[in-house]
Motif scaffolding. Structure first.
Motif, PDB file in Angstrom:
ATOM      1  N   LEU A  64     -46.831 -66.425 -27.167  1.00 35.81           N
ATOM      2  CA  LEU A  64     -47.390 -67.762 -27.386  1.00 35.81           C
ATOM      3  C   LEU A  64     -48.129 -67.797 -28.716  1.00 35.81           C
ATOM      4  N   MET A  65     -48.579 -66.613 -29.173  1.00 39.87           N
ATOM      5  CA  MET A  65     -49.250 -66.524 -30.478  1.00 39.87           C
ATOM      6  C   MET A  65     -48.280 -66.733 -31.642  1.00 39.87           C
ATOM      7  N   GLY A  66     -46.984 -66.839 -31.337  1.00 41.34           N
ATOM      8  CA  GLY A  66     -46.010 -67.234 -32.338  1.00 41.34           C
ATOM      9  C   GLY A  66     -45.883 -68.731 -32.452  1.00 41.34           C
ATOM     10  N   LYS A  67     -46.584 -69.459 -31.554  1.00 41.71           N
ATOM     11  CA  LYS A  67     -46.543 -70.923 -31.539  1.00 41.71           C
ATOM     12  C   LYS A  67     -47.890 -71.543 -31.895  1.00 41.71           C
ATOM     13  N   PHE A  68     -48.980 -70.836 -31.582  1.00 40.60           N
ATOM     14  CA  PHE A  68     -50.322 -71.300 -31.962  1.00 40.60           C
ATOM     15  C   PHE A  68     -51.224 -70.092 -32.096  1.00 40.60           C
ATOM     16  N   GLY A  69     -52.404 -70.278 -32.653  1.00 39.16           N
ATOM     17  CA  GLY A  69     -53.281 -69.152 -32.965  1.00 39.16           C
ATOM     18  C   GLY A  69     -54.438 -68.985 -31.996  1.00 39.16           C
ATOM     19  N   SER A  70     -55.090 -67.829 -32.096  1.00 33.52           N
ATOM     20  CA  SER A  70     -56.266 -67.523 -31.289  1.00 33.52           C
ATOM     21  C   SER A  70     -57.101 -66.493 -32.038  1.00 33.52           C
ATOM     22  N   PRO A  71     -58.430 -66.602 -31.992  1.00 31.45           N
ATOM     23  CA  PRO A  71     -59.284 -65.629 -32.685  1.00 31.45           C
ATOM     24  C   PRO A  71     -58.986 -64.191 -32.271  1.00 31.45           C
ATOM     25  N   TYR A  72     -59.257 -63.275 -33.170  1.00 30.08           N
ATOM     26  CA  TYR A  72     -59.090 -61.837 -32.974  1.00 30.08           C
ATOM     27  C   TYR A  72     -57.636 -61.381 -33.061  1.00 30.08           C
ATOM     28  N   ARG A  73     -56.725 -62.286 -33.397  1.00 26.35           N
ATOM     29  CA  ARG A  73     -55.302 -61.939 -33.414  1.00 26.35           C
ATOM     30  C   ARG A  73     -54.602 -62.437 -34.678  1.00 26.35           C
ATOM     31  N   SER A  74     -55.289 -62.473 -35.784  1.00 21.88           N
ATOM     32  CA  SER A  74     -54.741 -63.095 -37.001  1.00 21.88           C
ATOM     33  C   SER A  74     -53.456 -62.418 -37.473  1.00 21.88           C
ATOM     34  N   ALA A  75     -53.460 -61.096 -37.584  1.00 23.46           N
ATOM     35  CA  ALA A  75     -52.274 -60.379 -38.067  1.00 23.46           C
ATOM     36  C   ALA A  75     -51.134 -60.478 -37.059  1.00 23.46           C
ATOM     37  N   TYR A  76     -51.474 -60.394 -35.777  1.00 24.17           N
ATOM     38  CA  TYR A  76     -50.485 -60.517 -34.710  1.00 24.17           C
ATOM     39  C   TYR A  76     -49.846 -61.907 -34.733  1.00 24.17           C
ATOM     40  N   CYS A  77     -50.676 -62.936 -34.853  1.00 30.36           N
ATOM     41  CA  CYS A  77     -50.161 -64.307 -34.933  1.00 30.36           C
ATOM     42  C   CYS A  77     -49.250 -64.475 -36.145  1.00 30.36           C
ATOM     43  N   GLY A  78     -49.653 -63.918 -37.279  1.00 30.11           N
ATOM     44  CA  GLY A  78     -48.843 -64.028 -38.491  1.00 30.11           C
ATOM     45  C   GLY A  78     -47.467 -63.420 -38.321  1.00 30.11           C
ATOM     46  N   ALA A  79     -47.404 -62.221 -37.724  1.00 33.04           N
ATOM     47  CA  ALA A  79     -46.122 -61.546 -37.526  1.00 33.04           C
ATOM     48  C   ALA A  79     -45.252 -62.292 -36.526  1.00 33.04           C
ATOM     49  N   LYS A  80     -45.856 -62.799 -35.459  1.00 31.70           N
ATOM     50  CA  LYS A  80     -45.088 -63.504 -34.430  1.00 31.70           C
ATOM     51  C   LYS A  80     -44.598 -64.866 -34.921  1.00 31.70           C
ATOM     52  N   HIS A  81     -45.419 -65.574 -35.686  1.00 30.65           N
ATOM     53  CA  HIS A  81     -44.957 -66.827 -36.299  1.00 30.65           C
ATOM     54  C   HIS A  81     -43.756 -66.558 -37.214  1.00 30.65           C
ATOM     55  N   ALA A  82     -43.814 -65.466 -37.954  1.00 35.09           N
ATOM     56  CA  ALA A  82     -42.723 -65.121 -38.872  1.00 35.09           C
ATOM     57  C   ALA A  82     -41.419 -64.881 -38.121  1.00 35.09           C
ATOM     58  N   LEU A  83     -41.493 -64.252 -36.961  1.00 40.05           N
ATOM     59  CA  LEU A  83     -40.297 -64.009 -36.161  1.00 40.05           C
ATOM     60  C   LEU A  83     -39.622 -65.321 -35.764  1.00 40.05           C
ATOM     61  N   HIS A  84     -40.421 -66.317 -35.417  1.00 38.37           N
ATOM     62  CA  HIS A  84     -39.843 -67.612 -35.055  1.00 38.37           C
ATOM     63  C   HIS A  84     -39.086 -68.214 -36.232  1.00 38.37           C
ATOM     64  N   GLY A  85     -39.667 -68.136 -37.404  1.00 36.71           N
ATOM     65  CA  GLY A  85     -38.982 -68.674 -38.578  1.00 36.71           C
ATOM     66  C   GLY A  85     -37.657 -67.983 -38.838  1.00 36.71           C
ATOM     67  N   PHE A  86     -37.647 -66.659 -38.772  1.00 35.48           N
ATOM     68  CA  PHE A  86     -36.428 -65.900 -39.054  1.00 35.48           C
ATOM     69  C   PHE A  86     -35.349 -66.170 -38.020  1.00 35.48           C
ATOM     70  N   PHE A  87     -35.685 -66.063 -36.743  1.00 33.47           N
ATOM     71  CA  PHE A  87     -34.656 -66.159 -35.708  1.00 33.47           C
ATOM     72  C   PHE A  87     -34.168 -67.589 -35.481  1.00 33.47           C
ATOM     73  N   ASP A  88     -34.986 -68.587 -35.803  1.00 27.93           N
ATOM     74  CA  ASP A  88     -34.481 -69.963 -35.774  1.00 27.93           C
ATOM     75  C   ASP A  88     -33.362 -70.142 -36.792  1.00 27.93           C
ATOM     76  N   VAL A  89     -33.534 -69.540 -37.969  1.00 25.00           N
ATOM     77  CA  VAL A  89     -32.506 -69.640 -39.005  1.00 25.00           C
ATOM     78  C   VAL A  89     -31.281 -68.810 -38.640  1.00 25.00           C
ATOM     79  N   LEU A  90     -31.486 -67.620 -38.090  1.00 24.13           N
ATOM     80  CA  LEU A  90     -30.352 -66.797 -37.666  1.00 24.13           C
ATOM     81  C   LEU A  90     -29.488 -67.565 -36.671  1.00 24.13           C
TER      82      LEU A  90
END
Length: 263
Positions: free
Chosen positions: A141-167
């Motif tokens: 869910l952190m690939g769809k919205f953010g939450s404190p203490y998880r900035s790097a995790y959210c960034g990586a998971k958001h990136a996965l959504h961008g890549f796999f949507d295009v794939l």
């Protein structure tokens, strides 16, 4: 779609969601390739599977993303083909941005994003040549919205959504499917293994994770989503509402998260 006669490759299979997937899928008429860094733990999971003769072990580190092409070739040779790749391996993070060394951000991107992307790109020509294949990527869910203490995790998971949507868009013509699985809180050791700002492990099970879905219930729902070839599946408890709040009421989501005690 069902799993009969399918060859399924699972990363992060030594514990948590990956292990539970392996155990459930071993009750079906399919073949499994189990991967993680810990070969000894993978062998334990294999021994617990219903039909160990249909289970192969292939240990590797997602951080070694330059080695994914020969690794994929090796995986294909085990059973002659691969039908589904479940990108489940990765790590999490628990630290404030101000306290997080850039090396932690880099490690999250290397493992959660680049490792997953490199492995998927290495397997893509195989899926294209057989005119079928299914990428299942466990984001959050952190690939769809953010939450404190998880900035790097959210960034990586958001990136996965961008890549796999295009794939998905680029290879629909090749009959290549993409399913993004977005867990909420699941009772696994994910928070214990999460990195603190200095790169050391948290070594603590947070309350939200402890109160999350059981891993067995989560993986049952996940396998249903895979079988239906869903584009995305949000699996959890009330935290899944965050996806819809983010889309329609982003300020309300911000206030809701700020009032929560998620750590």
């Amino acid at each position: 779609m069902n799993f009969t006669n399918k060859v399924i490759w699972i990363t992060g299979a030594s514990s948590g969601i990956g292990k539970a997937l392996a155990l459930q899928l071993s009750n079906l008429d399919c073949k499994l390739i189990l991967s993680s860094r810990r070969e000894s733990e993978l062998n334990i999971v294999k021994s617990q599977c219903n039909n160990p003769n249909n289970v192969a072990i292939l240990a590797f580190d997602l951080a070694d993303y330059d080695m994914m092409k020969p690794l994929a070739k090796n995986a294909i040779s085990i059973f002659g083909s691969i039908d589904i790749l479940i990108n489940n391996g990765g790590i999490s993070q628990r630290s404030l941005i101000i306290d997080t060394d850039i090396s932690v951000d880099k490690k999250l991107m290397e493992i959660d994003y680049l490792g997953t992307v490199a492995l998927s790109k290495a397997l893509l020509p195989h899926f294209m040549s057989q005119e079928s294949g299914h990428f299942v990527t466990v984001t959050s869910l952190m690939g769809k919205f953010g939450s404190p203490y998880r900035s790097a995790y959210c960034g990586a998971k958001h990136a996965l959504h961008g890549f796999f949507d295009v794939l998905r868009m680029e290879h629909e013509k090749d009959n290549v499917k993409v399913t993004l699985i977005c867990p909420g809180f699941v009772n696994t050791d994910v928070s214990k293994n999460a990195l603190k700002g200095d790169g050391t492990k948290l070594e603590k099970l947070d309350k939200a994770t402890e109160n999350g879905l059981s891993v067995e219930e989560f993986t049952k729902r996940m396998l249903i989503a895979i079988s239906k070839q869903k584009f995305e599946a949000y699996i959890g408890k009330k935290e899944t509402m965050g996806v819809f709040l983010k889309r329609f009421f982003p300020k309300l989501l911000h206030k809701t998260v700020m009032k929560s005690e998620v750590r």
